[in-house]
Write an enzyme that holds these catalytic residues in place. Structure first.
Site, mmCIF file in Angstrom:
data_model
loop_
_atom_site.group_PDB
_atom_site.id
_atom_site.type_symbol
_atom_site.label_atom_id
_atom_site.label_comp_id
_atom_site.label_asym_id
_atom_site.label_seq_id
_atom_site.Cartn_x
_atom_site.Cartn_y
_atom_site.Cartn_z
ATOM 1 N N GLU A 63 42.661 10.886 -35.084
ATOM 2 C CA GLU A 63 41.577 11.806 -35.395
ATOM 3 C C GLU A 63 40.879 11.477 -36.710
ATOM 4 O O GLU A 63 39.669 11.667 -36.839
ATOM 5 C CB GLU A 63 42.126 13.233 -35.479
ATOM 6 C CG GLU A 63 42.726 13.769 -34.191
ATOM 7 C CD GLU A 63 41.666 14.136 -33.174
ATOM 8 O OE1 GLU A 63 40.760 14.892 -33.532
ATOM 9 O OE2 GLU A 63 41.755 13.650 -32.044
ATOM 10 N N ASP A 81 28.467 14.259 -30.822
ATOM 11 C CA ASP A 81 29.029 14.130 -29.480
ATOM 12 C C ASP A 81 28.621 15.299 -28.586
ATOM 13 O O ASP A 81 29.170 15.482 -27.499
ATOM 14 C CB ASP A 81 30.558 14.028 -29.541
ATOM 15 C CG ASP A 81 31.204 15.302 -30.057
ATOM 16 O OD1 ASP A 81 30.470 16.150 -30.623
ATOM 17 O OD2 ASP A 81 32.418 15.465 -29.905
ATOM 18 N N THR A 86 32.630 19.555 -35.817
ATOM 19 C CA THR A 86 34.054 19.337 -35.560
ATOM 20 C C THR A 86 34.766 19.516 -36.886
ATOM 21 O O THR A 86 34.330 18.983 -37.902
ATOM 22 C CB THR A 86 34.299 17.910 -35.031
ATOM 23 O OG1 THR A 86 33.641 17.760 -33.783
ATOM 24 C CG2 THR A 86 35.771 17.646 -34.853
#
Length: 278
Positions: A63, A81, A86
């Site tokens: 990650e 994305d 995020t």
């Protein structure tokens, strides 16, 4: 809700990064040797504290290109994305609902926190990549919130509730050991457990059509290989997930070595970066 890959997927693909992680010590627990007086202790599950620490480090290597998962509470960015921002230790997303759930819970625990004012905006942007009502200060306030122990605990709680506990429980029900439980966990982190064809439950369903898990009398290694085959298929369905090295040069490596208990030392690569837990 599923979470996307972080910035290192794009960076690794575009720049061919060769970061070598600093070795981090992690120790697996060892069951006592059998004696006439004492029965053999049950094997540790991924929920054993030492194993869970290893799991968090391996996921963080994929990650965030780092074993220091605790440094990621403050992480936040839009990786383009389609899922908005995020953030955090498991990739909570403003577009997939889990970030909203997290901030709602945090606000229950600590009303008036620095993120509470963004709840109306988070509800509106859920399901989209929009930043409406979040910019320009949301990322700065997220980092500020990450200094609060209550927010870090909230992230831990939502990670366990939504991702870690369900995957470990399913792994135990299927009769797979620590590595298998980790393989489930990494899959649910990336794909979530919704109804779409690439979700965790449907990856598992695809694997079950090819091999039986130990709970059904099957061979654990054969079943986990079938699950990883199904996972690779799912990853290739979306460009943001199409680099399968977290399976090919990490999980497959552990499986080929027969390390079903995820014992240290561990050596693997993700997106071209090398990592070690000793």
């Amino acid at each position: 809700m599923f979470t996307p890959r972080r910035k290192i997927l794009a960076i690794g693909a575009l720049l061919g990064s060769a970061l070598i992680a600093v070795p981090v010590a992690a120790h697996a627990t060892t069951a006592p040797a059998p004696t006439a007086q004492a029965p053999v202790a049950a094997a540790a599950g991924l929920d054993d504290p030492a194993k869970k620490e290893i799991a968090m480090q391996i996921v963080s290597s994929a990650e965030n290109s780092s074993l220091d998962w605790k440094a990621q509470y403050k992480y936040i960015e839009d990786i383009d994305d389609g899922r908005g921002y995020t953030a955090g230790i498991i990739g909570f997303c403003s577009g997939t609902g889990d970030m909203l759930d997290l901030v709602e819970y945090y606000t229950q625990v600590k009303p008036g926190n620095v993120l509470a004012k963004y709840l109306p905006a988070l509800r509106k942007v859920d399901g989209s990549d929009s930043h409406a009502g979040l910019d320009p200060n949301f990322t700065k306030d997220w980092a500020k919130a990450a200094q609060d122990a209550d927010f870090r605990k909230a992230q831990d709680r939502e990670r366990d509730r939504v991702y870690f506990n369900p995957s470990v429980n399913q792994g135990k029900a299927d009769g797979v050991g620590v590595l298998g439980q980790f393989i489930y966990y990494d899959a649910i982190v990336m794909h979530g457990d919704g109804g779409d064809s690439t979700s965790f439950r449907n990856i598992r369903k695809r694997a079950l059509s090819k091999a039986k898990p130990p709970s059904q009398g099957g061979n654990e290694t054969a079943y986990l290989n079938a699950f990883l085959d199904a996972r690779v298929w799912a990853m290739k369905q979306e460009e943001a997930h199409s680099d399968t090295s977290r399976v090919d040069t990490a999980q497959r490596v552990f499986l080929k070595k027969g390390n079903l208990n995820l014992n240290t030392p561990l050596d693997w690569k993700v997106y071209g970066d090398s990592f070690h837990i000793g």
